[in-house]
Scaffold this motif. Structure first.
Motif, short mmCIF file in Angstrom:
data_model
loop_
_atom_site.label_atom_id
_atom_site.label_comp_id
_atom_site.label_asym_id
_atom_site.label_seq_id
_atom_site.Cartn_x
_atom_site.Cartn_y
_atom_site.Cartn_z
N ASN A 1 0.85 -1.18 0.00
CA ASN A 1 0.00 0.00 0.00
C ASN A 1 0.89 1.24 0.00
O ASN A 1 1.89 1.28 0.72
CB ASN A 1 -0.91 0.02 1.24
CG ASN A 1 -1.95 -1.07 1.17
OD1 ASN A 1 -2.97 -0.93 0.52
ND2 ASN A 1 -1.68 -2.19 1.84
N PRO A 2 0.53 2.24 -0.77
CA PRO A 2 1.37 3.46 -0.81
C PRO A 2 1.39 4.15 0.54
O PRO A 2 0.48 4.00 1.35
CB PRO A 2 0.69 4.33 -1.87
CG PRO A 2 -0.67 3.77 -2.04
CD PRO A 2 -0.65 2.35 -1.61
N LYS A 3 2.46 4.90 0.77
CA LYS A 3 2.61 5.61 2.04
C LYS A 3 1.45 6.57 2.31
O LYS A 3 1.18 6.89 3.46
CB LYS A 3 3.93 6.38 2.08
CG LYS A 3 5.12 5.48 2.21
CD LYS A 3 6.40 6.27 2.37
CE LYS A 3 7.56 5.29 2.55
NZ LYS A 3 8.80 5.98 2.81
N THR A 4 0.78 6.98 1.28
CA THR A 4 -0.34 7.90 1.45
C THR A 4 -1.64 7.19 1.84
O THR A 4 -2.61 7.85 2.23
CB THR A 4 -0.58 8.69 0.15
OG1 THR A 4 -0.79 7.75 -0.92
CG2 THR A 4 0.60 9.59 -0.17
N ALA A 5 -1.66 5.86 1.75
CA ALA A 5 -2.88 5.10 2.08
C ALA A 5 -3.04 5.00 3.60
O ALA A 5 -2.07 4.85 4.34
CB ALA A 5 -2.81 3.70 1.47
N GLU A 6 -4.28 5.08 4.02
CA GLU A 6 -4.58 4.99 5.45
C GLU A 6 -4.06 3.69 6.06
O GLU A 6 -3.52 3.68 7.17
CB GLU A 6 -6.09 5.11 5.68
CG GLU A 6 -6.48 5.09 7.14
CD GLU A 6 -7.99 5.18 7.35
OE1 GLU A 6 -8.39 5.51 8.49
OE2 GLU A 6 -8.76 4.92 6.41
N VAL A 7 -4.20 2.59 5.34
CA VAL A 7 -3.79 1.30 5.87
C VAL A 7 -2.27 1.24 6.08
O VAL A 7 -1.80 0.60 7.00
CB VAL A 7 -4.30 0.14 4.98
CG1 VAL A 7 -3.52 0.03 3.69
CG2 VAL A 7 -4.28 -1.17 5.74
N HIS A 8 -1.52 1.93 5.25
CA HIS A 8 -0.06 1.99 5.43
C HIS A 8 0.28 2.66 6.76
O HIS A 8 1.09 2.14 7.54
CB HIS A 8 0.60 2.75 4.28
CG HIS A 8 2.09 2.77 4.34
ND1 HIS A 8 2.86 1.95 3.56
CD2 HIS A 8 2.94 3.47 5.10
CE1 HIS A 8 4.13 2.16 3.83
NE2 HIS A 8 4.20 3.09 4.76
N GLY A 9 -0.36 3.78 7.02
CA GLY A 9 -0.12 4.49 8.28
C GLY A 9 -0.55 3.69 9.49
O GLY A 9 0.14 3.67 10.51
N MET A 10 -1.70 3.02 9.36
CA MET A 10 -2.17 2.19 10.48
C MET A 10 -1.20 1.05 10.73
O MET A 10 -0.90 0.72 11.88
CB MET A 10 -3.57 1.64 10.18
CG MET A 10 -4.64 2.69 10.14
SD MET A 10 -6.33 2.07 9.90
CE MET A 10 -6.17 0.76 8.73
N ALA A 11 -0.72 0.42 9.66
CA ALA A 11 0.22 -0.69 9.80
C ALA A 11 1.49 -0.22 10.49
O ALA A 11 2.02 -0.91 11.38
CB ALA A 11 0.55 -1.29 8.44
N HIS A 12 1.98 0.94 10.10
CA HIS A 12 3.18 1.48 10.73
C HIS A 12 2.97 1.71 12.22
O HIS A 12 3.81 1.34 13.05
CB HIS A 12 3.59 2.77 10.02
CG HIS A 12 4.92 3.27 10.44
ND1 HIS A 12 5.08 4.16 11.47
CD2 HIS A 12 6.16 2.97 9.99
CE1 HIS A 12 6.37 4.40 11.63
NE2 HIS A 12 7.04 3.70 10.75
N GLN A 13 1.86 2.31 12.57
CA GLN A 13 1.57 2.59 13.98
C GLN A 13 1.38 1.30 14.78
O GLN A 13 1.87 1.17 15.90
CB GLN A 13 0.33 3.47 14.12
CG GLN A 13 0.57 4.89 13.70
CD GLN A 13 -0.67 5.76 13.89
OE1 GLN A 13 -1.76 5.28 14.16
NE2 GLN A 13 -0.49 7.05 13.73
N LEU A 14 0.67 0.33 14.21
CA LEU A 14 0.44 -0.93 14.92
C LEU A 14 1.72 -1.74 15.05
O LEU A 14 1.93 -2.40 16.07
CB LEU A 14 -0.65 -1.74 14.23
CG LEU A 14 -2.06 -1.17 14.39
CD1 LEU A 14 -3.04 -1.90 13.47
CD2 LEU A 14 -2.52 -1.25 15.83
#
Length: 100
Positions: free
Chosen positions: A60-73
């Motif tokens: 998923n691109p860095k701009t995708a919400e799921v990318h950010g959620m994955a990083h945080q989790l």
């Protein structure tokens, strides 16, 4: 982690949330493997959890919400796993996540 703010997208019933690419592992499968004693060590378990989040960031691109959620989790998982890893013998310790 399943009930947290970002828990909705990481289980088998929500596979379509990630990407249209094939997903071979999700937290539902990790939970099933854990319930069935499929992991021979805490590191095997941690490897699979990391893989779920790292794949979400990879596909998923860095701009995708799921990318950010994955990083945080993934960061949250590492924080929770650190005390467990510290109790393992030195030869079984691993570096923390690669943060794809």
């Amino acid at each position: 982690m399943k009930t947290g703010q970002y828990g909705w997208g990481w289980h088998s019933e929500n596979k379509s949330t990630f990407t249209d690419k094939p997903i071979l592992l999700d937290l539902g499968l990790v939970k099933l493997n854990l319930s069935n004693n499929m992991y021979s060590s805490p590191l095997d378990f941690a490897f699979d959890v990391r893989l779920v989040f790292e794949n979400a960031m990879l596909y998923n691109p860095k701009t995708a919400e799921v990318h950010g959620m994955a990083h945080q989790l993934l960061f949250y998982f590492e924080m929770l796993f650190r005390p467990i890893q510290a109790k393992l013998p030195t030869n079984q310790r691993v570096n923390e996540f690669s943060a794809v």
